[in-house]
Design a protein around this motif. Structure first.
Motif, PDB file in Angstrom:
ATOM      1  N   ARG A 131       0.837  -1.205   0.000  1.00 36.46           N
ATOM      2  CA  ARG A 131       0.000   0.000   0.000  1.00 36.46           C
ATOM      3  C   ARG A 131       0.873   1.256   0.000  1.00 36.46           C
ATOM      4  O   ARG A 131       0.611   2.210  -0.728  1.00 36.46           O
ATOM      5  N   TYR A 132       1.890   1.248   0.837  1.00 40.68           N
ATOM      6  CA  TYR A 132       2.829   2.376   0.873  1.00 40.68           C
ATOM      7  C   TYR A 132       3.443   2.579  -0.513  1.00 40.68           C
ATOM      8  O   TYR A 132       3.555   3.698  -1.006  1.00 40.68           O
ATOM      9  N   ASP A 133       3.838   1.500  -1.148  1.00 35.61           N
ATOM     10  CA  ASP A 133       4.460   1.536  -2.468  1.00 35.61           C
ATOM     11  C   ASP A 133       3.529   2.191  -3.489  1.00 35.61           C
ATOM     12  O   ASP A 133       3.931   3.073  -4.256  1.00 35.61           O
ATOM     13  N   ILE A 134       2.264   1.794  -3.492  1.00 34.55           N
ATOM     14  CA  ILE A 134       1.284   2.354  -4.432  1.00 34.55           C
ATOM     15  C   ILE A 134       1.043   3.836  -4.150  1.00 34.55           C
ATOM     16  O   ILE A 134       0.986   4.654  -5.078  1.00 34.55           O
ATOM     17  N   VAL A 135       0.926   4.202  -2.886  1.00 32.94           N
ATOM     18  CA  VAL A 135       0.725   5.614  -2.519  1.00 32.94           C
ATOM     19  C   VAL A 135       1.908   6.459  -2.983  1.00 32.94           C
ATOM     20  O   VAL A 135       1.729   7.550  -3.549  1.00 32.94           O
ATOM     21  N   GLN A 136       3.139   5.971  -2.770  1.00 35.41           N
ATOM     22  CA  GLN A 136       4.330   6.713  -3.201  1.00 35.41           C
ATOM     23  C   GLN A 136       4.360   6.872  -4.722  1.00 35.41           C
ATOM     24  O   GLN A 136       4.734   7.927  -5.243  1.00 35.41           O
ATOM     25  N   ALA A 137       3.961   5.819  -5.453  1.00 31.36           N
ATOM     26  CA  ALA A 137       3.910   5.907  -6.913  1.00 31.36           C
ATOM     27  C   ALA A 137       2.879   6.953  -7.345  1.00 31.36           C
ATOM     28  O   ALA A 137       3.132   7.739  -8.267  1.00 31.36           O
ATOM     29  N   CYS A 138       1.742   6.972  -6.680  1.00 39.41           N
ATOM     30  CA  CYS A 138       0.703   7.971  -6.998  1.00 39.41           C
ATOM     31  C   CYS A 138       1.204   9.383  -6.734  1.00 39.41           C
ATOM     32  O   CYS A 138       0.957  10.299  -7.529  1.00 39.41           O
ATOM     33  N   LYS A 139       1.916   9.564  -5.632  1.00 38.18           N
ATOM     34  CA  LYS A 139       2.483  10.885  -5.327  1.00 38.18           C
ATOM     35  C   LYS A 139       3.491  11.300  -6.402  1.00 38.18           C
ATOM     36  O   LYS A 139       3.524  12.468  -6.810  1.00 38.18           O
ATOM     37  N   SER A 140       4.302  10.377  -6.854  1.00 37.09           N
ATOM     38  CA  SER A 140       5.295  10.675  -7.888  1.00 37.09           C
ATOM     39  C   SER A 140       4.624  11.085  -9.196  1.00 37.09           C
ATOM     40  O   SER A 140       5.009  12.069  -9.828  1.00 37.09           O
ATOM     41  N   LYS A 184       1.629  17.863 -11.866  1.00 34.60           N
ATOM     42  CA  LYS A 184       1.670  19.214 -11.303  1.00 34.60           C
ATOM     43  C   LYS A 184       2.793  20.042 -11.924  1.00 34.60           C
ATOM     44  O   LYS A 184       2.620  21.231 -12.215  1.00 34.60           O
ATOM     45  N   ASP A 185       3.959  19.398 -12.147  1.00 39.63           N
ATOM     46  CA  ASP A 185       5.113  20.087 -12.714  1.00 39.63           C
ATOM     47  C   ASP A 185       5.067  20.196 -14.237  1.00 39.63           C
ATOM     48  O   ASP A 185       5.986  20.732 -14.851  1.00 39.63           O
ATOM     49  N   GLY A 186       4.005  19.648 -14.840  1.00 39.49           N
ATOM     50  CA  GLY A 186       3.845  19.742 -16.287  1.00 39.49           C
ATOM     51  C   GLY A 186       4.708  18.758 -17.067  1.00 39.49           C
ATOM     52  O   GLY A 186       4.836  18.890 -18.285  1.00 39.49           O
ATOM     53  N   LEU A 187       5.303  17.786 -16.403  1.00 34.82           N
ATOM     54  CA  LEU A 187       6.143  16.806 -17.099  1.00 34.82           C
ATOM     55  C   LEU A 187       5.319  15.783 -17.861  1.00 34.82           C
ATOM     56  O   LEU A 187       5.762  15.248 -18.875  1.00 34.82           O
ATOM     57  N   ILE A 188       4.112  15.501 -17.359  1.00 26.89           N
ATOM     58  CA  ILE A 188       3.165  14.633 -18.064  1.00 26.89           C
ATOM     59  C   ILE A 188       1.782  15.248 -17.951  1.00 26.89           C
ATOM     60  O   ILE A 188       1.520  16.075 -17.077  1.00 26.89           O
ATOM     61  N   GLN A 189       0.892  14.831 -18.833  1.00 23.43           N
ATOM     62  CA  GLN A 189      -0.483  15.306 -18.825  1.00 23.43           C
ATOM     63  C   GLN A 189      -1.364  14.257 -18.150  1.00 23.43           C
ATOM     64  O   GLN A 189      -1.019  13.065 -18.117  1.00 23.43           O
ATOM     65  N   LEU A 190      -2.483  14.688 -17.628  1.00 18.58           N
ATOM     66  CA  LEU A 190      -3.423  13.788 -16.981  1.00 18.58           C
ATOM     67  C   LEU A 190      -3.785  12.622 -17.908  1.00 18.58           C
ATOM     68  O   LEU A 190      -3.882  11.477 -17.469  1.00 18.58           O
ATOM     69  N   ILE A 223      -1.633   9.315 -17.987  1.00 19.26           N
ATOM     70  CA  ILE A 223      -1.620   8.351 -16.878  1.00 19.26           C
ATOM     71  C   ILE A 223      -2.328   7.068 -17.288  1.00 19.26           C
ATOM     72  O   ILE A 223      -3.477   7.081 -17.722  1.00 19.26           O
ATOM     73  N   ASN A 224      -1.588   5.966 -17.175  1.00 13.81           N
ATOM     74  CA  ASN A 224      -2.126   4.632 -17.435  1.00 13.81           C
ATOM     75  C   ASN A 224      -1.397   3.637 -16.537  1.00 13.81           C
ATOM     76  O   ASN A 224      -0.593   4.029 -15.694  1.00 13.81           O
ATOM     77  N   GLN A 225      -1.655   2.356 -16.743  1.00 14.61           N
ATOM     78  CA  GLN A 225      -1.038   1.357 -15.870  1.00 14.61           C
ATOM     79  C   GLN A 225       0.480   1.383 -15.947  1.00 14.61           C
ATOM     80  O   GLN A 225       1.161   1.215 -14.946  1.00 14.61           O
ATOM     81  N   SER A 226       1.010   1.607 -17.126  1.00 17.45           N
ATOM     82  CA  SER A 226       2.465   1.552 -17.270  1.00 17.45           C
ATOM     83  C   SER A 226       3.167   2.739 -16.604  1.00 17.45           C
ATOM     84  O   SER A 226       4.350   2.664 -16.299  1.00 17.45           O
ATOM     85  N   ILE A 227       2.429   3.817 -16.343  1.00 15.27           N
ATOM     86  CA  ILE A 227       3.043   4.988 -15.710  1.00 15.27           C
ATOM     87  C   ILE A 227       3.416   4.678 -14.258  1.00 15.27           C
ATOM     88  O   ILE A 227       4.252   5.353 -13.666  1.00 15.27           O
ATOM     89  N   LEU A 228       2.828   3.635 -13.700  1.00 17.05           N
ATOM     90  CA  LEU A 228       3.142   3.283 -12.312  1.00 17.05           C
ATOM     91  C   LEU A 228       4.466   2.538 -12.193  1.00 17.05           C
ATOM     92  O   LEU A 228       4.675   1.773 -11.274  1.00 17.05           O
ATOM     93  N   GLU A 229       5.368   2.807 -13.092  1.00 15.28           N
ATOM     94  CA  GLU A 229       6.716   2.257 -13.010  1.00 15.28           C
ATOM     95  C   GLU A 229       7.489   2.894 -11.864  1.00 15.28           C
ATOM     96  O   GLU A 229       8.645   2.590 -11.657  1.00 15.28           O
ATOM     97  N   GLU A 230       6.841   3.773 -11.130  1.00 17.95           N
ATOM     98  CA  GLU A 230       7.465   4.446 -10.000  1.00 17.95           C
ATOM     99  C   GLU A 230       7.455   3.576  -8.743  1.00 17.95           C
ATOM    100  O   GLU A 230       7.894   4.000  -7.697  1.00 17.95           O
ATOM    101  N   LEU A 231       6.954   2.348  -8.840  1.00 14.27           N
ATOM    102  CA  LEU A 231       6.930   1.452  -7.694  1.00 14.27           C
ATOM    103  C   LEU A 231       8.341   1.090  -7.277  1.00 14.27           C
ATOM    104  O   LEU A 231       9.275   1.145  -8.072  1.00 14.27           O
ATOM    105  N   GLU A 232       8.494   0.678  -6.019  1.00 12.53           N
ATOM    106  CA  GLU A 232       9.806   0.319  -5.478  1.00 12.53           C
ATOM    107  C   GLU A 232      10.491  -0.772  -6.309  1.00 12.53           C
ATOM    108  O   GLU A 232      11.702  -0.796  -6.413  1.00 12.53           O
TER     109      GLU A 232
END
Length: 150
Positions: free
Chosen positions: A59-68, A74-80, A83-92
């Motif tokens: 759960r912590y891992d998923i929350v951190q990925a969502c924050k990333s 927010k910073d304009g690096l990607i658009q809303l 966002i798809n399943q593959s964008i969650l590559e931010e997981l630990e």
């Protein structure tokens, strides 16, 4: 520290890389420093990737990925719309060459995931063993592999 007791030369000689997936806030600074030094010393190794889940929670891992991802929007690096399943590559587990396991062995007789790799195990085969991890032996592992092959 237990990591310092591991012969670093042996890890280098055997070409073993180290990653630790964790919630950093739960670890003492001294342990964070030891882990950082070990990871740096072994980062170029490629024969085996040893990943330790230390103070890790799915759960912590998923929350951190969502924050990333939210921060990138927010910073304009990607658009809303990006966002798809593959964008969650931010997981630990992004540190692994194959972050989604084919097989997960749950020791201790527990028949649950215990908040472990909740996102990554979507197509994983599960094998539950009554033994606790320290008692899990080579013969047990071979039994698991034989079952998995079927």
């Amino acid at each position: 520290m237990w990591i310092k007791s591991i012969a670093m030369e042996e890890w280098v000689r055997n070409n073993i890389r180290l990653s630790v997936i964790k919630d950093k806030s739960m670890l003492p600074n001294s342990l964070q420093q030891v882990i950082s030094e070990a990871k740096e010393a072994l980062k170029a190794n490629s024969r085996l990737h040893f990943i330790i889940a230390l103070s890790y929670g799915g759960r912590y891992d998923i929350v951190q990925a969502c924050k990333s991802v939210t921060s990138k929007v927010k910073d304009g690096l990607i658009q809303l719309e990006d966002i798809n399943q593959s964008i969650l590559e931010e997981l630990e587990t992004k540190c692994a060459k194959f972050p989604n396991p084919d097989l997960l062995i749950q020791t201790s007789g527990e028949l649950r995931l215990s908040n472990f790799m909740l996102w990554q195990v979507h197509y994983t085969e599960f094998y539950f063993v009554d033994k606790c991890f320290p008692d899990f032996e080579e013969a047990d592992f071979i039994e698991v592999l034989n079952s998995y092959q079927k």
